[in-house]
Scaffold this motif. Structure first.
Motif, PDB file in Angstrom:
ATOM      1  N   GLY A  12       1.920  -4.978  -0.302  1.00  0.00           N
ATOM      2  CA  GLY A  12       1.088  -5.506   0.779  1.00  0.00           C
ATOM      3  C   GLY A  12       0.458  -6.815   0.346  1.00  0.00           C
ATOM      4  N   ALA A  13      -0.447  -7.310   1.182  1.00  0.00           N
ATOM      5  CA  ALA A  13      -1.013  -8.652   0.997  1.00  0.00           C
ATOM      6  C   ALA A  13      -1.653  -8.843  -0.378  1.00  0.00           C
ATOM      7  N   ALA A  17      -2.177 -12.130  -3.109  1.00  0.00           N
ATOM      8  CA  ALA A  17      -3.535 -12.716  -3.108  1.00  0.00           C
ATOM      9  C   ALA A  17      -3.691 -13.728  -4.241  1.00  0.00           C
ATOM     10  N   GLU A  18      -3.164 -13.404  -5.418  1.00  0.00           N
ATOM     11  CA  GLU A  18      -3.335 -14.306  -6.578  1.00  0.00           C
ATOM     12  C   GLU A  18      -2.402 -15.509  -6.494  1.00  0.00           C
ATOM     13  N   TRP A  31      -8.327 -11.600   9.393  1.00  0.00           N
ATOM     14  CA  TRP A  31      -8.831 -11.019  10.641  1.00  0.00           C
ATOM     15  C   TRP A  31     -10.293 -11.375  10.889  1.00  0.00           C
ATOM     16  N   MET A 158       7.887  -2.155  16.902  1.00  0.00           N
ATOM     17  CA  MET A 158       8.540  -1.275  15.932  1.00  0.00           C
ATOM     18  C   MET A 158       8.881  -2.048  14.658  1.00  0.00           C
ATOM     19  N   THR A 180      -2.045  -2.841  -1.173  1.00  0.00           N
ATOM     20  CA  THR A 180      -2.168  -2.589   0.262  1.00  0.00           C
ATOM     21  C   THR A 180      -3.333  -1.631   0.521  1.00  0.00           C
ATOM     22  N   SER A 181      -3.978  -1.844   1.671  1.00  0.00           N
ATOM     23  CA  SER A 181      -5.193  -1.092   1.990  1.00  0.00           C
ATOM     24  C   SER A 181      -4.882   0.268   2.597  1.00  0.00           C
ATOM     25  N   GLY A 182      -3.608   0.488   2.949  1.00  0.00           N
ATOM     26  CA  GLY A 182      -3.272   1.776   3.572  1.00  0.00           C
ATOM     27  C   GLY A 182      -3.920   1.921   4.936  1.00  0.00           C
ATOM     28  N   ALA A 183      -4.042   0.802   5.643  1.00  0.00           N
ATOM     29  CA  ALA A 183      -4.749   0.818   6.943  1.00  0.00           C
ATOM     30  C   ALA A 183      -3.798   0.888   8.122  1.00  0.00           C
ATOM     31  N   ASN A 205      -3.706  -1.167  -7.244  1.00  0.00           N
ATOM     32  CA  ASN A 205      -4.498  -1.880  -6.241  1.00  0.00           C
ATOM     33  C   ASN A 205      -5.818  -2.357  -6.846  1.00  0.00           C
ATOM     34  N   GLU A 207      -8.752  -2.189  -5.585  1.00  0.00           N
ATOM     35  CA  GLU A 207      -9.823  -1.200  -5.365  1.00  0.00           C
ATOM     36  C   GLU A 207      -9.217   0.028  -4.711  1.00  0.00           C
ATOM     37  N   GLY A 221      -7.078  -2.651 -10.409  1.00  0.00           N
ATOM     38  CA  GLY A 221      -7.130  -3.946 -11.095  1.00  0.00           C
ATOM     39  C   GLY A 221      -6.257  -4.945 -10.363  1.00  0.00           C
ATOM     40  N   PRO A 222      -6.209  -6.192 -10.850  1.00  0.00           N
ATOM     41  CA  PRO A 222      -5.397  -7.207 -10.183  1.00  0.00           C
ATOM     42  C   PRO A 222      -3.898  -6.962 -10.404  1.00  0.00           C
ATOM     43  N   ALA A 223      -3.103  -7.208  -9.395  1.00  0.00           N
ATOM     44  CA  ALA A 223      -1.657  -6.955  -9.480  1.00  0.00           C
ATOM     45  C   ALA A 223      -1.021  -7.753 -10.613  1.00  0.00           C
TER      46      ALA A 223
HETATM   47  C1  BV8 Z   1       4.025   0.812  15.486  1.00  0.00           C
HETATM   48  C2  BV8 Z   1       2.517  -8.655  10.351  1.00  0.00           C
HETATM   49  C3  BV8 Z   1       5.053   2.078  17.168  1.00  0.00           C
HETATM   50  C4  BV8 Z   1       1.604  -9.531  11.095  1.00  0.00           C
HETATM   51  C5  BV8 Z   1       1.342  -6.539  10.437  1.00  0.00           C
HETATM   52  C6  BV8 Z   1      -4.220   4.759  15.768  1.00  0.00           C
HETATM   53  C7  BV8 Z   1      -3.979   5.559  14.650  1.00  0.00           C
HETATM   54  C8  BV8 Z   1      -2.873   5.323  13.829  1.00  0.00           C
HETATM   55  C9  BV8 Z   1      -1.970   4.299  14.125  1.00  0.00           C
HETATM   56  C10 BV8 Z   1      -2.218   3.513  15.237  1.00  0.00           C
HETATM   57  C11 BV8 Z   1      -3.329   3.728  16.048  1.00  0.00           C
HETATM   58  N1  BV8 Z   1      -3.299   2.801  17.041  1.00  0.00           N
HETATM   59  C12 BV8 Z   1      -2.205   2.015  16.874  1.00  0.00           C
HETATM   60  C13 BV8 Z   1      -1.526   2.441  15.787  1.00  0.00           C
HETATM   61  C14 BV8 Z   1      -0.277   1.889  15.254  1.00  0.00           C
HETATM   62  C15 BV8 Z   1      -0.556   0.593  14.520  1.00  0.00           C
HETATM   63  C16 BV8 Z   1      -1.597   0.810  13.436  1.00  0.00           C
HETATM   64  O1  BV8 Z   1      -1.323   1.390  12.392  1.00  0.00           O
HETATM   65  N2  BV8 Z   1      -2.822   0.321  13.707  1.00  0.00           N
HETATM   66  C17 BV8 Z   1      -3.888   0.475  12.725  1.00  0.00           C
HETATM   67  C18 BV8 Z   1      -4.783  -0.771  12.795  1.00  0.00           C
HETATM   68  C19 BV8 Z   1      -4.663   1.755  13.034  1.00  0.00           C
HETATM   69  N3  BV8 Z   1       0.704   0.199  13.917  1.00  0.00           N
HETATM   70  C20 BV8 Z   1       1.588  -0.534  14.622  1.00  0.00           C
HETATM   71  O2  BV8 Z   1       1.359  -0.998  15.723  1.00  0.00           O
HETATM   72  C21 BV8 Z   1       2.953  -0.722  13.984  1.00  0.00           C
HETATM   73  N4  BV8 Z   1       3.960  -0.395  14.944  1.00  0.00           N
HETATM   74  O3  BV8 Z   1       3.305   1.730  15.196  1.00  0.00           O
HETATM   75  O4  BV8 Z   1       5.014   0.893  16.417  1.00  0.00           O
HETATM   76  C22 BV8 Z   1       6.183   1.984  18.086  1.00  0.00           C
HETATM   77  C23 BV8 Z   1       6.895   3.138  18.358  1.00  0.00           C
HETATM   78  C24 BV8 Z   1       7.959   3.067  19.224  1.00  0.00           C
HETATM   79  C25 BV8 Z   1       8.301   1.860  19.831  1.00  0.00           C
HETATM   80  C26 BV8 Z   1       7.586   0.703  19.547  1.00  0.00           C
HETATM   81  C27 BV8 Z   1       6.515   0.758  18.673  1.00  0.00           C
HETATM   82  C28 BV8 Z   1       3.212  -2.157  13.580  1.00  0.00           C
HETATM   83  C29 BV8 Z   1       2.168  -2.638  12.633  1.00  0.00           C
HETATM   84  C30 BV8 Z   1       2.609  -3.986  12.071  1.00  0.00           C
HETATM   85  C31 BV8 Z   1       1.568  -5.039  12.373  1.00  0.00           C
HETATM   86  N5  BV8 Z   1       1.881  -6.250  11.608  1.00  0.00           N
HETATM   87  N6  BV8 Z   1       1.705  -7.604   9.732  1.00  0.00           N
HETATM   88  C32 BV8 Z   1       1.038 -10.620  10.229  1.00  0.00           C
HETATM   89  O5  BV8 Z   1       1.240 -10.602   8.995  1.00  0.00           O
HETATM   90  O6  BV8 Z   1       0.361 -11.465  10.824  1.00  0.00           O
HETATM   91  S1  BV8 Z   1       0.185  -5.494   9.789  1.00  0.00           S
HETATM   92  C33 BV8 Z   1      -0.572  -6.132   8.389  1.00  0.00           C
HETATM   93  O7  BV8 Z   1      -1.726  -5.321   8.094  1.00  0.00           O
HETATM   94  C34 BV8 Z   1       0.244  -5.996   7.120  1.00  0.00           C
HETATM   95  O8  BV8 Z   1       1.585  -6.280   7.341  1.00  0.00           O
HETATM   96  C35 BV8 Z   1       0.020  -4.587   6.676  1.00  0.00           C
HETATM   97  O9  BV8 Z   1       0.940  -3.699   7.249  1.00  0.00           O
HETATM   98  C36 BV8 Z   1      -1.315  -4.250   7.259  1.00  0.00           C
HETATM   99  C37 BV8 Z   1      -2.314  -3.991   6.157  1.00  0.00           C
HETATM  100  O10 BV8 Z   1      -2.381  -5.152   5.426  1.00  0.00           O
HETATM  101  P1  BV8 Z   1      -2.327  -5.103   3.813  1.00  0.00           P
HETATM  102  O11 BV8 Z   1      -1.047  -5.726   3.412  1.00  0.00           O
HETATM  103  O12 BV8 Z   1      -2.615  -3.752   3.299  1.00  0.00           O
HETATM  104  O13 BV8 Z   1      -3.519  -6.085   3.488  1.00  0.00           O
HETATM  105  P2  BV8 Z   1      -5.077  -5.738   3.536  1.00  0.00           P
HETATM  106  O14 BV8 Z   1      -5.818  -7.031   3.572  1.00  0.00           O
HETATM  107  O15 BV8 Z   1      -5.348  -4.709   4.594  1.00  0.00           O
HETATM  108  O16 BV8 Z   1      -5.304  -5.032   2.122  1.00  0.00           O
HETATM  109  C38 BV8 Z   1      -5.048  -5.774   0.950  1.00  0.00           C
HETATM  110  C39 BV8 Z   1      -5.216  -4.821  -0.207  1.00  0.00           C
HETATM  111  O17 BV8 Z   1      -4.905  -5.516  -1.400  1.00  0.00           O
HETATM  112  C40 BV8 Z   1      -6.640  -4.314  -0.351  1.00  0.00           C
HETATM  113  O18 BV8 Z   1      -6.613  -2.919  -0.579  1.00  0.00           O
HETATM  114  C41 BV8 Z   1      -7.171  -5.051  -1.586  1.00  0.00           C
HETATM  115  O19 BV8 Z   1      -8.030  -4.246  -2.358  1.00  0.00           O
HETATM  116  C42 BV8 Z   1      -5.909  -5.301  -2.358  1.00  0.00           C
HETATM  117  N7  BV8 Z   1      -5.957  -6.509  -3.184  1.00  0.00           N
HETATM  118  C43 BV8 Z   1      -6.592  -7.684  -2.926  1.00  0.00           C
HETATM  119  N8  BV8 Z   1      -6.389  -8.541  -3.957  1.00  0.00           N
HETATM  120  C44 BV8 Z   1      -5.606  -7.898  -4.865  1.00  0.00           C
HETATM  121  C45 BV8 Z   1      -5.323  -6.610  -4.379  1.00  0.00           C
HETATM  122  N9  BV8 Z   1      -4.572  -5.720  -5.056  1.00  0.00           N
HETATM  123  C46 BV8 Z   1      -4.076  -6.111  -6.245  1.00  0.00           C
HETATM  124  N10 BV8 Z   1      -4.305  -7.342  -6.789  1.00  0.00           N
HETATM  125  C47 BV8 Z   1      -5.049  -8.250  -6.120  1.00  0.00           C
HETATM  126  N11 BV8 Z   1      -5.270  -9.465  -6.683  1.00  0.00           N
END
Ligand code: BV8
Length: 237
Positions: A12-13, A17-18, A31, A158, A180-183, A205, A207, A221-223
């Motif tokens: 994931g993102a 990040a680094e 966001w 999808m 990835t945040s698992g969100a 991850n 955190e 820790g950092p990736a």
């Molecule tokens: C679908 C591209 C169905 C865009 C992205 C209610 C409950 C459950 C699910 C849903 C719900 N309502 C809607 C849904 C479904 C929805 C969803 O899950 N919503 C969430 C918000 C609840 N999902 C969808 O819509 C998906 N599609 O379900 O389709 C369907 C079925 C049939 C027919 C048609 C459709 C599609 C989701 C895709 C969206 N697109 N990305 C773009 O990039 O602009 S999502 C985007 O956010 C990412 O791709 C990723 O998937 C997601 C999370 O991002 P992360 O990569 O995890 O990044 P984040 O910032 O969150 O976290 C970073 C992590 O890194 C942190 O933990 C941090 O601690 C760590 N970190 C930071 N620095 C470092 C580090 N780790 C290590 N080292 C470091 N230095």
């Protein structure tokens, strides 16, 4: 550690990040500036295509200006070593739209949420490598229509190649989630999917994430530090 043959990796993102690419949910996250609904949904694109095109034009430029970091390089090394020793399968499923895995040298990369450097024609369905901008409505190289959108999976759309991902999770001996945040689903459910088929699960991850509870082991820790250390460990077994 039991013999590891088939490895499924989810990034994931946080892995980029680094490399200077913003994540989504940090305090300086993407966001914060752009509510998801306005720039990462089909509705948002229909409502204000110019805002969305500019958002992804800026992301595309950032990707081109970024460089892979030690974590991307370590995964590329693992990918190459695994292929050379024919120890088993390996797949890097990334939620990221950057090409840093590829530029680090990884070959088995699957972009489940699309790619910043690809444009998708909504008129003829063709996809094209794209390093420029889309805000001025350039013609589709295949059909000429001014109908190109970012080749990105938005919320409500999808994700790509889900069958291939589920097959890799079913065969994995080890599932590793990195940065990835698992969100967001379905990606956030992969750990449970892999575990239900008997895989060991490891999280690397910065955190604790929303999914940490599902992992056999979480290393924080950092990736750029955790991933090279983990790859060394795997290649020594
Ligand atoms: C679908 C591209 C169905 C865009 C992205 C209610 C409950 C459950 C699910 C849903 C719900 N309502 C809607 C849904 C479904 C929805 C969803 O899950 N919503 C969430 C918000 C609840 N999902 C969808 O819509 C998906 N599609 O379900 O389709 C369907 C079925 C049939 C027919 C048609 C459709 C599609 C989701 C895709 C969206 N697109 N990305 C773009 O990039 O602009 S999502 C985007 O956010 C990412 O791709 C990723 O998937 C997601 C999370 O991002 P992360 O990569 O995890 O990044 P984040 O910032 O969150 O976290 C970073 C992590 O890194 C942190 O933990 C941090 O601690 C760590 N970190 C930071 N620095 C470092 C580090 N780790 C290590 N080292 C470091 N230095």
């Amino acid at each position: 550690m039991a013999e590891i043959r088939n490895i499924a990796i989810l990034t994931g993102a946080g892995i980029s990040a680094e490399s200077g690419l913003r994540t989504f949910r940090a305090e300086d996250g993407l966001w914060e500036d752009y509510p998801i609904e306005e720039v990462a949904t089909p509705q948002g694109f229909r409502r204000d295509p110019d805002l969305v095109q500019r958002f992804y034009d800026a992301r595309r430029e950032n990707v081109l200006a970024a460089q892979p970091n030690a974590a991307h390089a370590a995964l590329a090394r693992l990918d190459a070593e695994w292929a050379k020793t024919e120890r088993g399968e390996l797949l890097i499923v990334t939620q990221n739209i950057d090409d840093l895995h590829e530029r680090a040298g990884a070959s088995r990369v699957l972009h489940m949420h699309g790619e910043a450097l690809s444009a998708w024609c909504t008129a003829c369905d063709a996809r094209h490598p794209w390093a420029g901008t889309l805000r001025d409505g350039p013609p589709c190289p295949a059909c000429g229509a001014a109908a190109l959108r970012p080749d990105i999976v938005w919320f409500g759309e999808m994700p790509y190649q889900m069958e291939r991902i589920f097959a890799a999770l079913a065969r994995a001996d080890l599932f590793v989630s990195i940065g990835t945040s698992g969100a967001v689903y379905p990606a956030a459910g992969f750990v449970q999917q892999a575990a239900s088929h008997g895989a060991r699960t490891l999280e690397l991850n910065l955190e604790r994430s929303q999914g940490s509870q599902w992992f056999d082991e979480s290393r924080l820790g950092p990736a750029s530090e955790l991933v090279p250390a983990w790859v060394e460990e795997v290649l020594e077994t």
